[in-house]
Design a protein around this motif. Sequence first.
Motif, mmCIF file in Angstrom:
data_model
loop_
_atom_site.group_PDB
_atom_site.id
_atom_site.type_symbol
_atom_site.label_atom_id
_atom_site.label_comp_id
_atom_site.label_asym_id
_atom_site.label_seq_id
_atom_site.Cartn_x
_atom_site.Cartn_y
_atom_site.Cartn_z
ATOM 1 N N GLU A 10 0.838 -1.204 0.000
ATOM 2 C CA GLU A 10 0.000 0.000 0.000
ATOM 3 C C GLU A 10 0.867 1.246 0.000
ATOM 4 O OE1 GLU A 10 -2.783 0.103 3.224
ATOM 5 O OE2 GLU A 10 -3.556 -1.890 2.778
ATOM 6 N N MET A 11 0.194 2.380 -0.116
ATOM 7 C CA MET A 11 0.890 3.654 0.003
ATOM 8 C C MET A 11 1.311 3.856 1.451
ATOM 9 S SD MET A 11 1.014 4.857 -2.986
ATOM 10 C CE MET A 11 0.208 4.587 -4.550
ATOM 11 N N MET A 12 2.441 4.522 1.628
ATOM 12 C CA MET A 12 2.916 4.853 2.972
ATOM 13 C C MET A 12 3.079 6.364 3.052
ATOM 14 S SD MET A 12 6.756 3.376 2.640
ATOM 15 C CE MET A 12 7.934 4.061 1.488
ATOM 16 N N HIS A 13 3.053 6.875 4.267
ATOM 17 C CA HIS A 13 3.101 8.318 4.479
ATOM 18 C C HIS A 13 4.068 8.654 5.609
ATOM 19 C CE1 HIS A 13 -0.824 7.349 2.668
ATOM 20 N NE2 HIS A 13 -0.572 8.419 1.952
ATOM 21 N N ARG A 14 4.499 9.892 5.622
ATOM 22 C CA ARG A 14 5.389 10.343 6.699
ATOM 23 C C ARG A 14 4.775 9.981 8.049
ATOM 24 N NH1 ARG A 14 5.487 13.949 2.568
ATOM 25 N NH2 ARG A 14 7.540 14.574 1.789
ATOM 26 N N GLY A 15 5.591 9.435 8.923
ATOM 27 C CA GLY A 15 5.128 9.015 10.244
ATOM 28 C C GLY A 15 4.813 7.527 10.322
ATOM 29 N N ASP A 16 4.647 6.868 9.182
ATOM 30 C CA ASP A 16 4.393 5.428 9.170
ATOM 31 C C ASP A 16 5.674 4.662 9.473
ATOM 32 O OD1 ASP A 16 1.716 5.743 8.467
ATOM 33 O OD2 ASP A 16 2.057 5.374 6.318
ATOM 34 N N VAL A 17 5.506 3.405 9.850
ATOM 35 C CA VAL A 17 6.626 2.479 10.010
ATOM 36 C C VAL A 17 6.306 1.238 9.188
ATOM 37 C CG1 VAL A 17 7.937 1.031 11.608
ATOM 38 C CG2 VAL A 17 7.224 3.326 12.308
ATOM 39 N N ILE A 18 7.240 0.873 8.323
ATOM 40 C CA ILE A 18 7.109 -0.324 7.498
ATOM 41 C C ILE A 18 8.060 -1.374 8.052
ATOM 42 C CG2 ILE A 18 7.293 -1.303 5.176
ATOM 43 C CD1 ILE A 18 5.213 1.031 5.535
ATOM 44 N N GLU A 19 7.552 -2.584 8.255
ATOM 45 C CA GLU A 19 8.405 -3.691 8.686
ATOM 46 C C GLU A 19 8.254 -4.814 7.666
ATOM 47 O OE1 GLU A 19 9.548 -6.257 12.642
ATOM 48 O OE2 GLU A 19 7.623 -5.224 12.582
ATOM 49 N N SER A 20 9.370 -5.171 7.043
ATOM 50 C CA SER A 20 9.421 -6.263 6.076
ATOM 51 C C SER A 20 10.085 -7.444 6.759
ATOM 52 C CB SER A 20 10.232 -5.841 4.847
ATOM 53 O OG SER A 20 9.678 -4.673 4.264
ATOM 54 N N VAL A 21 9.439 -8.626 6.676
ATOM 55 C CA VAL A 21 9.898 -9.774 7.463
ATOM 56 C C VAL A 21 9.984 -11.027 6.601
ATOM 57 C CG1 VAL A 21 9.388 -11.254 9.450
ATOM 58 C CG2 VAL A 21 8.799 -8.813 9.531
ATOM 59 N N ILE A 22 11.107 -11.698 6.695
ATOM 60 C CA ILE A 22 11.271 -13.077 6.238
ATOM 61 C C ILE A 22 11.896 -13.786 7.429
ATOM 62 C CG2 ILE A 22 12.393 -14.652 4.617
ATOM 63 C CD1 ILE A 22 12.363 -12.332 2.568
ATOM 64 N N ASP A 23 11.140 -14.672 8.068
ATOM 65 C CA ASP A 23 11.571 -15.261 9.336
ATOM 66 C C ASP A 23 12.969 -15.860 9.270
ATOM 67 O OD1 ASP A 23 9.256 -14.509 10.688
ATOM 68 O OD2 ASP A 23 8.235 -16.400 10.259
#
Length: 155
Positions: free
Chosen positions: A132-145
């Motif tokens: 999705e779109m992200m905006h200032r202040g967001d936190v994105i966490e990408s995970v591959i265990d």
Amino acid sequence: MVPDGTDEVKFESEIAVVIGRPMRRVSEADVYDHVFGFTVVNDVTAFDFFHPAGHWTVGKAFDTFTPLGPALETEMDPDKVEIKSFLNGELKQKSGTDLIIFTIPQMLAYLSGVMTLDAGDVILTGAPVGAEMMHRGDVIESVIDEIGSLRNPVV
């Protein structure tokens, strides 16, 4: 960092392939003999900067785009892992690499038939549904265990 002039910036969690030995015209069966390892990537895209003819280069090339990490894994089976992403703690993407349209061996064999892939080159494999779109202040966490978690604040 969200570039000036846009609010249309999207995250995409993916697995990245790091080439370990030069590849030129390598068969699908021999691809993994040339791979050093795998890591997590957040393939960030600023859609307002796509060229009208469909070129993605600038929209994916801003400083701070395409963060990689947190580690380089050399001992896993990349065809059997799950990619997840979270936007502000909410799960947005969750899919196995077994659902990638073109397998990693197919991608690398094809690319090595077009160009030489050199040691250190990084190939992104594509994102599962749900980015999705992200905006200032967001936190994105990408995970591959099997690799770990890549956490990126959006500023």
